[in-house]
Scaffold this motif. Structure first.
Motif, mmCIF file in Angstrom:
data_model
loop_
_atom_site.group_PDB
_atom_site.id
_atom_site.type_symbol
_atom_site.label_atom_id
_atom_site.label_comp_id
_atom_site.label_asym_id
_atom_site.label_seq_id
_atom_site.Cartn_x
_atom_site.Cartn_y
_atom_site.Cartn_z
ATOM 1 N N UNK A 17 5.551 4.356 -4.163
ATOM 2 C CA UNK A 17 5.945 3.876 -2.826
ATOM 3 C C UNK A 17 6.483 4.990 -1.924
ATOM 4 N N UNK A 18 7.159 5.965 -2.504
ATOM 5 C CA UNK A 18 7.684 7.074 -1.701
ATOM 6 C C UNK A 18 6.560 7.896 -1.097
ATOM 7 N N UNK A 19 5.548 8.220 -1.898
ATOM 8 C CA UNK A 19 4.428 9.016 -1.401
ATOM 9 C C UNK A 19 3.628 8.246 -0.358
ATOM 10 N N UNK A 20 3.425 6.956 -0.597
ATOM 11 C CA UNK A 20 2.672 6.132 0.353
ATOM 12 C C UNK A 20 3.431 6.021 1.670
ATOM 13 N N UNK A 21 4.742 5.806 1.598
ATOM 14 C CA UNK A 21 5.558 5.698 2.813
ATOM 15 C C UNK A 21 5.565 7.012 3.587
#
Length: 46
Positions: A17-21
């Motif tokens: 989720x961090x990379x996608x965000x």
């Protein structure tokens, strides 16, 4: 293995989720900057 880990982002945690965000913020920020630049170039807004 997730389907998102098969394309060009073949490193561990690519679909976290961090990379996608972070990627979404970068892409949408760049698009917004281009739109603002285009509008300010085309019209005398300031």
């Amino acid at each position: 293995m997730s389907d998102l880990n098969r394309g060009i982002m073949k490193f561990k945690g690519a679909d976290s989720p961090t990379a996608v965000t972070l990627s979404a913020v970068l892409v949408l920020g760049a698009i917004a900057a281009l739109i603002i630049w285009a509008l300010s170039s085309a019209y005398a807004l300031v």
